[in-house]
Design an enzyme around this catalytic site. Structure first.
Site, mmCIF file in Angstrom:
data_model
loop_
_atom_site.group_PDB
_atom_site.id
_atom_site.type_symbol
_atom_site.label_atom_id
_atom_site.label_comp_id
_atom_site.label_asym_id
_atom_site.label_seq_id
_atom_site.Cartn_x
_atom_site.Cartn_y
_atom_site.Cartn_z
ATOM 1 N NE ARG A 49 -2.814 0.516 3.402
ATOM 2 C CZ ARG A 49 -2.064 0.736 4.502
ATOM 3 N NH1 ARG A 49 -1.320 1.836 4.586
ATOM 4 N NH2 ARG A 49 -2.053 -0.123 5.488
ATOM 5 C CE1 TYR A 102 -17.505 10.938 -15.680
ATOM 6 C CE2 TYR A 102 -16.247 11.061 -13.663
ATOM 7 C CZ TYR A 102 -17.057 10.353 -14.525
ATOM 8 O OH TYR A 102 -17.412 9.074 -14.226
ATOM 9 C CG ASP A 174 -9.669 15.943 -14.947
ATOM 10 O OD1 ASP A 174 -8.968 15.383 -15.807
ATOM 11 O OD2 ASP A 174 -10.669 15.424 -14.429
ATOM 12 C CE LYS A 199 -12.535 7.617 -18.712
ATOM 13 N NZ LYS A 199 -12.573 8.252 -17.450
HETATM 14 C C1 LIG Z 1 -12.362 14.310 -17.144
HETATM 15 C C2 LIG Z 1 -12.504 13.167 -16.188
HETATM 16 N N1 LIG Z 1 -11.977 13.242 -14.964
HETATM 17 C C3 LIG Z 1 -12.088 12.229 -14.068
HETATM 18 C C4 LIG Z 1 -12.774 11.077 -14.366
HETATM 19 C C5 LIG Z 1 -12.911 9.991 -13.331
HETATM 20 O O1 LIG Z 1 -12.028 8.948 -13.586
HETATM 21 P P1 LIG Z 1 -12.309 7.397 -13.248
HETATM 22 O O2 LIG Z 1 -13.511 6.975 -14.052
HETATM 23 O O3 LIG Z 1 -11.036 6.723 -13.654
HETATM 24 O O4 LIG Z 1 -12.573 7.318 -11.773
HETATM 25 C C6 LIG Z 1 -13.339 10.937 -15.649
HETATM 26 C C7 LIG Z 1 -14.073 9.701 -16.002
HETATM 27 O O5 LIG Z 1 -14.750 9.633 -17.008
HETATM 28 C C8 LIG Z 1 -13.206 12.008 -16.577
HETATM 29 O O6 LIG Z 1 -13.745 11.945 -17.810
#
Ligand SMILES: Cc1ncc(COP(=O)(O)O)c(C=O)c1O
Length: 379
Positions: A49, A102, A174, A199
């Protein structure tokens, strides 16, 4: 080191294995490590961990490709977000979030963190003055997605970094939609970068993961402490898959961008499409900023369909090569209806998305095949 992006993606954190010479970091499927006497750790590893060599390789590579001081890998993008926010915020603090983001990020603020006393406020992050005006004394973080999910809005990272720093707040970006190949927010003044590595970084729709990259060693240390204390780490198999994906990010992104440009060309001249949202279009309100801070404009394209919600849903249902599904950033093309799928959790909020919107994650298949599929689905 002045090495190029591709060299870093393939080599940073990935010295040949000292025991065997293996050129790829092995999957260390292990939870604990033999100590040479109490406290006598070998290479600093004691419990997986806290740290695991496969995860370390990914974390060092992520830090290198984002130009940050410290990278950390998590079980998902949302686990990374949660760890960041609970590291830097306390009850009574306030966070500015994009009014287009998101849906899961919005849900984390609205349904989880607010209950723990962290206030949030959606703001138009494409407008630096609007963000400056919304800052309060208790604002701890300005949270930015650029491009945004799903409307492909653009935020001026350098401009917002100075707003955040004038206010004593952090700028968190992000970078999931752009990927570190197209955009490096830390070089533009961001304090921390977030990824859903599920992604583009992973790139093959075969692993869920998240990452934080801190600009400073000091913030990196606080985040690493919380990563261990909260425990939402990436497992060694997931870290290995993600690192394998990251090695080819540059070549994949070039093809994603090539194909997206072809798709945009088709959509902008299609009679059933009322609007195409893509930062590469000169009429996009964020085009100039995007051209300044991104290498190219990415593989995500959204568009609005004449005929409203039903027509948009129909296009999603008719597509074949574009697979109907959530997520994005994989080699295969995906299509979705954000209002009913990825952004359903934002319904009724300021982040609600238009009902006639379709979102495409343009993959790296043969471009002509993608165009033929879309033309057919649009009818
Ligand atoms: C722009 C963005 N940030 C964060 C996330 C969250 O990531 P995760 O699905 O890996 O938890 C997503 C998921 O679609 C996303 O599109």
């Amino acid at each position: 080191m002045n090495e190029g992006f591709e060299t870093l993606a393939i080599h940073a954190g990935q010295e040949a294995d000292p025991h065997t010479g293996a050129v790829v970091p092995p999957i260390y499927a292990v939870s604990t490590y033999k100590q040479d006497g109490v406290g006598g750790l070998r290479a600093g590893y004691e419990y997986s961990r806290s740290a695991n060599p496969t995860r370390t390789a990914l974390e060092e590579c992520l830090a290198a490709v984002e130009g940050g001081a410290r990278g950390l890998a998590f079980a998902s993008g949302l686990a990374a977000e949660d760890t960041l926010l609970r590291t830097v915020c306390a009850p009574g603090d306030h966070v500015l979030i994009p009014d287009d983001a998101y849906g899961g990020t919005f849900r984390l603020f609205a349904k989880v963190l607010e209950r723990w006393g962290v206030a949030y406020e959606p703001v138009s992050i494409g407008d630096v003055d609007a963000v400056r005006a919304a800052v309060r004394p208790e604002t701890k973080v300005i949270w930015v997605e650029t491009p945004t999910n799903p409307l492909l809005g653009i935020a001026d990272i350098a401009g917002l970094a100075s707003v955040a720093h004038d206010a004593g707040a952090l700028l968190a970006v992000d970078n999931t939609f752009a990927s570190p190949y197209l955009q490096q927010p830390i070089g533009l003044g961001a304090d921390v970068v977030i990824h859903s590595t599920t992604k583009y970084v992973g790139g093959h729709s075969d692993v869920v993961g998240g990452a934080l990259v801190a600009a400073s060693a000091e913030l990196g240390e606080r985040l690493a402490y919380h990563q261990n204390a909260m425990g939402a780490v990436a497992g060694p198999f997931d870290a290995w898959l993600t690192l394998r994906g990251l090695k080819t990010l540059a070549v994949r992104m070039e093809r994603h961008c090539d194909n997206a440009e072809r798709v945009v060309e088709l959509l902008t001249s299609h009679p059933k499409v009322t609007q195409v949202l893509y930062p590469g279009l000169p009429e996009h309100p964020g085009h100039e900023v995007a051209a300044k801070q991104m290498r190219r404009f990415g593989g995500m394209v959204s568009f609005r369909v004449a005929g409203g919600e039903q027509a948009a849903v129909e296009v999603c249902n008719q597509a074949k090569l574009f697979t109907l599904g959530e997520s994005l950033g994989g080699v295969e093309s995906l299509i979705e209806h954000p209002g009913r799928m990825t952004h359903a959790s934002a319904a009724g909020s300021p982040l609600e998305v238009p009902a006639d919107l379709v979102r495409l994650s343009v993959g790296i298949e043969t471009a002509d095949d993608l165009l033929a599929d879309l033309s057919r689905a649009l009818g």
